[in-house]
Design a protein around this motif. Structure first.
Motif, PDB file in Angstrom:
ATOM      1  N   ASN A  56      -9.923  39.790 -24.708  1.00 33.59           N
ATOM      2  CA  ASN A  56     -11.175  39.952 -23.979  1.00 33.59           C
ATOM      3  C   ASN A  56     -12.164  39.024 -24.667  1.00 33.59           C
ATOM      4  N   ILE A  58     -15.214  38.602 -24.755  1.00 29.43           N
ATOM      5  CA  ILE A  58     -16.424  39.182 -25.338  1.00 29.43           C
ATOM      6  C   ILE A  58     -16.183  39.609 -26.791  1.00 29.43           C
ATOM      7  N   ASP A  59     -14.900  39.774 -27.155  1.00 30.95           N
ATOM      8  CA  ASP A  59     -14.551  40.156 -28.523  1.00 30.95           C
ATOM      9  C   ASP A  59     -14.586  38.982 -29.499  1.00 30.95           C
ATOM     10  N   GLU A  62     -19.728  35.390 -31.627  1.00 33.69           N
ATOM     11  CA  GLU A  62     -20.817  34.927 -30.765  1.00 33.69           C
ATOM     12  C   GLU A  62     -21.015  33.418 -30.816  1.00 33.69           C
ATOM     13  N   LYS A  69     -17.720  32.943 -22.324  1.00 31.86           N
ATOM     14  CA  LYS A  69     -18.221  34.121 -23.043  1.00 31.86           C
ATOM     15  C   LYS A  69     -17.694  35.421 -22.454  1.00 31.86           C
ATOM     16  N   MET A  70     -17.269  35.388 -21.209  1.00 31.18           N
ATOM     17  CA  MET A  70     -16.797  36.594 -20.516  1.00 31.18           C
ATOM     18  C   MET A  70     -15.431  36.328 -19.897  1.00 31.18           C
ATOM     19  N   GLY A  71     -14.692  37.385 -19.672  1.00 31.28           N
ATOM     20  CA  GLY A  71     -13.389  37.286 -19.036  1.00 31.28           C
ATOM     21  C   GLY A  71     -12.270  37.612 -20.006  1.00 31.28           C
ATOM     22  N   TYR A  94      -6.391  32.852 -17.121  1.00 25.63           N
ATOM     23  CA  TYR A  94      -7.776  33.258 -17.373  1.00 25.63           C
ATOM     24  C   TYR A  94      -8.310  33.970 -16.144  1.00 25.63           C
ATOM     25  N   LYS A  96     -12.100  35.764 -14.845  1.00 29.59           N
ATOM     26  CA  LYS A  96     -13.488  36.156 -15.113  1.00 29.59           C
ATOM     27  C   LYS A  96     -13.621  37.669 -15.027  1.00 29.59           C
ATOM     28  N   GLU A  97     -12.768  38.258 -14.185  1.00 30.37           N
ATOM     29  CA  GLU A  97     -12.783  39.710 -13.983  1.00 30.37           C
ATOM     30  C   GLU A  97     -12.123  40.403 -15.171  1.00 30.37           C
ATOM     31  N   VAL A  98     -12.732  41.479 -15.629  1.00 34.32           N
ATOM     32  CA  VAL A  98     -12.162  42.278 -16.705  1.00 34.32           C
ATOM     33  C   VAL A  98     -11.651  43.561 -16.084  1.00 34.32           C
TER      34      VAL A  98
END
Length: 105
Positions: A56, A58-59, A62, A69-71, A94, A96-98
């Motif tokens: 993920n 986001i993990d 930063e 940054k997302m997905g 890849y 974008k949806e989690v």
């Protein structure tokens, strides 16, 4: 190689923080419906590539400059092909949806 030339090694060498159930090795991926489990042909039969890991995004730290940054990134790799002296099929997907639900195929 691509990882070294783009400096991506720094991102991958760092410990993934805040790892929850959406960043892990093994098991089943949480593939969203729009993605299909990658396959390969082995001994004349279509077969699913073994799932290796998912991250993920986001993990990631930063200060990650090279990945979204997302997905979620999904990694598939079949090491058994090396035993038979074939190139090992690999696939990275890849989304974008989690999706937080395991998708057993």
């Amino acid at each position: 190689d691509l990882v070294r030339s783009r400096g991506l090694g720094d991102v991958y060498k760092r410990q993934i923080h805040n790892t929850g159930k959406l960043s892990y090795f093994g098991g089943y991926p949480t593939l969203p419906k729009q993605l299909t489990w990658p396959t390969t042909i082995y001994e004349g039969k279509k077969t699913q590539l073994p799932f290796l890991a998912q991250i993920n995004l986001i993990d990631l730290p930063e200060d990650n400059k090279y990945l979204p940054k997302m997905g979620v990134l999904y990694f598939f790799y079949d090491i058994s092909f090396e035993e038979h002296q074939h190139p090992s099929p690999t696939c990275v997907l890849y989304s974008k949806e989690v999706n937080d639900k395991e998708g057993k195929a």
